[in-house]
Design a protein around this motif. Structure first.
Motif, PDB file in Angstrom:
ATOM      1  N   GLU A   1       0.675  -1.081  -0.088  1.00  0.00           N
ATOM      2  CA  GLU A   1       0.048  -0.055  -0.084  1.00  0.00           C
ATOM      3  C   GLU A   1       0.724   1.361  -0.033  1.00  0.00           C
TER       4      GLU A   1
ATOM      5  N   GLU B   1       3.968   3.568  -4.903  1.00  0.00           N
ATOM      6  CA  GLU B   1       3.447   4.094  -6.000  1.00  0.00           C
ATOM      7  C   GLU B   1       4.185   3.451  -7.413  1.00  0.00           C
TER       8      GLU B   1
ATOM      9  N   TRP C   1      -6.360   0.262  -2.368  1.00  0.00           N
ATOM     10  CA  TRP C   1      -5.065   0.653  -3.004  1.00  0.00           C
ATOM     11  C   TRP C   1      -5.261   0.112  -4.412  1.00  0.00           C
TER      12      TRP C   1
ATOM     13  N   SER D   1      -4.811   3.331  -6.857  1.00  0.00           N
ATOM     14  CA  SER D   1      -3.349   3.315  -6.961  1.00  0.00           C
ATOM     15  C   SER D   1      -2.672   2.522  -7.884  1.00  0.00           C
ATOM     16  N   TYR D   2      -2.704   1.250  -7.525  1.00  0.00           N
ATOM     17  CA  TYR D   2      -1.888   0.304  -8.167  1.00  0.00           C
ATOM     18  C   TYR D   2      -2.314  -0.002  -9.737  1.00  0.00           C
TER      19      TYR D   2
END
Length: 375
Positions: free
Chosen positions: A159, A162, A202, A206-207
């Motif tokens: 988590e 980036e 996440w 993000s991922y």
């Protein structure tokens, strides 16, 4: 054949995603699987026993030194290299002790997989203050001492990561002499971490979107620089798409790659150490005929629409399903999305090959060398 040689289960770090979680997970339910908790912390078999076993391989055997931290057992590592001189050697290490291995042995390694999770702040967050600088300095020294092989940054991704920023920082930077990058999701290894995490949020926020940006940056670099960055997940999958190949487990576990525990017992991979249901004999008396009875993933992987490209992702995760169906499917979704993004990029890549900007051979890579390919 490729063999992980686990020299020790001890380690000189206490990383957040490994030691910390293992303490929380001790005694967890493995859904009916029998776990051997009596494995010794260091190798108990003689080196000549390993030599006789490996000599059954008439091709070019590859030995991958593994731990724990294998460089805690440098003497045994050197004994093994001396006893089996015709093998190829790879090491997976946290990099803190690379300065302690003699140059003669260092330069006999084909590849060094080193645990770096990204930049200094992120690596130190996961692995301990000061880790990044020590590893960076050791890797610079490795090159100065003449090492010409591949240095792979092996990232653990969770988590705080980036993915686009951290991968590009490693492969496109000059801070650390990295040849290649591979990453593995911190997912489905432990049982008790899932309820405490914001994993679903996440990967959604993000991922997955950052992975899409990373694929675009990868293709843009081909177009602009005429170079294919060796980001193993992308290179491995795209290689199959360009060549029309299908694949079993891409890491090779259970059919091309096996792990030799510290007691000499053989398992499909190091993560499955101690899983007695998957023991394939012991190097003291086992023959390669036993290893021909390959171990493969089962459902739900075999019915998945991307199975021939993915190969099943992870035998350990498939066998244990420690996060239940919900967590298992969330991880699979990340793989499906990555494969789709790469599939969509293939026409651009083929165009660059046809124009001579890059070559199809640029997507060749050493298979089963320790990269899982599928994160």
């Amino acid at each position: 054949m490729n063999f992980y040689v686990t020299l020790t289960t001890n380690c000189n770090l206490k990383c957040k995603y490994c030691y910390e979680k293992s303490c929380e997970d001790f005694g967890s339910d493995f859904h009916g699987l029998t776990i051997d908790y009596s494995i010794p912390s260091s190798v108990t078999y003689r080196t000549n026993v390993l030599r006789k076993f490996v000599e059954q391989d008439s091709s070019d055997p590859v030995l991958i030194f593994y731990g724990g931290e294998p460089l805690l057992k440098i003497k045994r590592l050197k004994e093994t290299m001396d006893a089996i001189p015709n093998a190829h050697f790879v090491i997976q290490t946290n990099g803190l002790l690379l300065d302690r291995i003699d140059s003669d042995y260092l330069n006999r390694l084909d590849s060094i997989f080193v645990s770096l999770d990204g930049d200094e702040a992120l690596t130190d967050y996961y692995r301990g203050r000061g880790t990044y600088k020590r590893v960076r300095n050791n890797l610079r020294s490795v090159r100065e001492r003449g090492f010409q092989g591949e240095i792979v940054a092996r990232m653990t991704v969770a988590e705080a990561t980036e993915i686009d920023t951290q991968v590009l920082g490693l492969i496109d930077g000059d801070e650390v002499p990295i040849s290649s990058v591979h990453w593995q999701l911190d997912a489905l290894f432990w049982q008790n971490d899932y309820p405490k995490r914001r994993f679903s949020e996440w990967i959604t926020q993000s991922y997955n979107p950052r992975l899409r940006r990373l694929i675009r940056a990868w293709v843009d670099h081909m177009r602009n620089a005429g170079e294919v960055w060796r980001m193993y997940p992308f290179v491995g999958i795209t290689h199959s798409m360009l060549n029309g190949d299908s694949s079993h487990l891409r890491c090779g576990a259970g059919w091309r790659v096996f792990n030799i525990q510290t007691d000499g017992n053989i398992t499909p991979c190091p993560v499955m150490a101690g899983m007695k249901d998957f023991y394939l004999g012991n190097i003291r008396d086992a023959s390669f005929d036993r290893l021909k009875d390959a171990v493969f993933v089962s459902e739900p992987c075999t019915s998945c629409k991307v199975f021939t490209i993915c190969g099943g992702r992870c035998l350990y995760a498939n066998a244990t399903k420690l996060w239940g169906a919900e967590g298992f499917n969330q991880v699979c979704d990340t793989v499906i999305r990555m494969i789709k993004e790469l599939f969509d990029a293939v026409p651009q890549i083929k165009s660059l090959i046809e124009s001579g900007k890059i070559q199809q051979e640029d997507f060749e890579y050493p298979k089963y060398n320790g990269c899982e390919i599928i994160p």
